[in-house]
Scaffold this motif. Structure first.
Motif, PDB file in Angstrom:
ATOM      1  N   TYR A 121     -24.506  -3.058  34.912  1.00 21.50           N
ATOM      2  CA  TYR A 121     -25.331  -2.691  33.766  1.00 21.50           C
ATOM      3  C   TYR A 121     -24.830  -3.363  32.499  1.00 21.50           C
ATOM      4  O   TYR A 121     -23.634  -3.635  32.356  1.00 21.50           O
ATOM      5  N   CYS A 122     -25.719  -3.622  31.560  1.00 24.12           N
ATOM      6  CA  CYS A 122     -25.351  -4.171  30.262  1.00 24.12           C
ATOM      7  C   CYS A 122     -24.512  -3.129  29.528  1.00 24.12           C
ATOM      8  O   CYS A 122     -24.911  -1.960  29.439  1.00 24.12           O
ATOM      9  N   HIS A 167     -24.175  -2.803  26.461  1.00 24.86           N
ATOM     10  CA  HIS A 167     -24.801  -2.466  25.186  1.00 24.86           C
ATOM     11  C   HIS A 167     -26.021  -1.556  25.340  1.00 24.86           C
ATOM     12  O   HIS A 167     -26.117  -0.524  24.709  1.00 24.86           O
ATOM     13  N   CYS A 168     -26.949  -1.961  26.214  1.00 25.98           N
ATOM     14  CA  CYS A 168     -28.211  -1.219  26.325  1.00 25.98           C
ATOM     15  C   CYS A 168     -28.361  -0.453  27.634  1.00 25.98           C
ATOM     16  O   CYS A 168     -29.275   0.342  27.783  1.00 25.98           O
ATOM     17  N   GLY A 169     -27.485  -0.714  28.615  1.00 27.96           N
ATOM     18  CA  GLY A 169     -27.537   0.011  29.876  1.00 27.96           C
ATOM     19  C   GLY A 169     -28.559  -0.499  30.878  1.00 27.96           C
ATOM     20  O   GLY A 169     -28.745   0.094  31.928  1.00 27.96           O
ATOM     21  N   GLU A 170     -29.220  -1.620  30.586  1.00 25.61           N
ATOM     22  CA  GLU A 170     -30.210  -2.177  31.521  1.00 25.61           C
ATOM     23  C   GLU A 170     -29.526  -2.725  32.769  1.00 25.61           C
ATOM     24  O   GLU A 170     -28.407  -3.225  32.717  1.00 25.61           O
ATOM     25  N   LYS A 218     -28.232 -11.570  33.768  1.00 25.83           N
ATOM     26  CA  LYS A 218     -27.360 -11.865  32.627  1.00 25.83           C
ATOM     27  C   LYS A 218     -27.218 -13.371  32.465  1.00 25.83           C
ATOM     28  O   LYS A 218     -27.341 -14.135  33.416  1.00 25.83           O
ATOM     29  N   CYS A 264     -26.866 -10.334  27.472  1.00 25.01           N
ATOM     30  CA  CYS A 264     -27.962  -9.540  28.035  1.00 25.01           C
ATOM     31  C   CYS A 264     -29.284 -10.154  27.567  1.00 25.01           C
ATOM     32  O   CYS A 264     -29.478 -10.352  26.367  1.00 25.01           O
ATOM     33  N   ILE A 324     -32.136  -8.796  27.481  1.00 22.70           N
ATOM     34  CA  ILE A 324     -32.998  -7.786  26.875  1.00 22.70           C
ATOM     35  C   ILE A 324     -32.481  -7.416  25.487  1.00 22.70           C
ATOM     36  O   ILE A 324     -33.184  -7.493  24.494  1.00 22.70           O
ATOM     37  N   TYR A 325     -31.209  -7.047  25.417  1.00 26.26           N
ATOM     38  CA  TYR A 325     -30.583  -6.628  24.170  1.00 26.26           C
ATOM     39  C   TYR A 325     -30.130  -7.826  23.342  1.00 26.26           C
ATOM     40  O   TYR A 325     -30.049  -7.752  22.123  1.00 26.26           O
ATOM     41  N   GLU A 326     -29.806  -8.928  23.999  1.00 26.35           N
ATOM     42  CA  GLU A 326     -29.289 -10.158  23.418  1.00 26.35           C
ATOM     43  C   GLU A 326     -27.881 -10.002  22.856  1.00 26.35           C
ATOM     44  O   GLU A 326     -27.421 -10.838  22.084  1.00 26.35           O
ATOM     45  N   GLY A 327     -27.196  -8.916  23.209  1.00 25.11           N
ATOM     46  CA  GLY A 327     -25.806  -8.745  22.827  1.00 25.11           C
ATOM     47  C   GLY A 327     -24.922  -9.530  23.783  1.00 25.11           C
ATOM     48  O   GLY A 327     -25.326  -9.839  24.903  1.00 25.11           O
TER      49      GLY A 327
END
Length: 64
Positions: free
Chosen positions: A8-9, A11-14, A38, A54, A56-59
């Motif tokens: 999982y990411c 940062h966002c948990g995706e 990723k 990530c 999705i989050y781009e972190g």
């Protein structure tokens, strides 16, 4: 049947693993044959991936 890895990411948990790659396309991929969502950030000076991102989050976070 291969067990689906879990990642999982931070940062966002995706879910970052994705779907299983079809058997007829596996020659283009390395095991464990799941698409990875990723993104690897490559450092030319070190000649390796140093961080992950990530989509999705781009972190970003450091590769361990």
């Amino acid at each position: 049947m291969e067990e689906r890895p879990i990642e999982y990411c931070p940062h966002c948990g995706e879910d970052l693993i994705g779907e299983k790659i079809p058997f007829n396309l596996r020659e283009h991929y390395s095991p464990p044959y799941f698409s990875r969502l990723k993104i690897g950030i490559y450092n030319r000076e070190l000649d390796r991936i140093t961080h992950w991102q990530c989509p999705i989050y781009e972190g970003t976070w450091e590769r361990k």
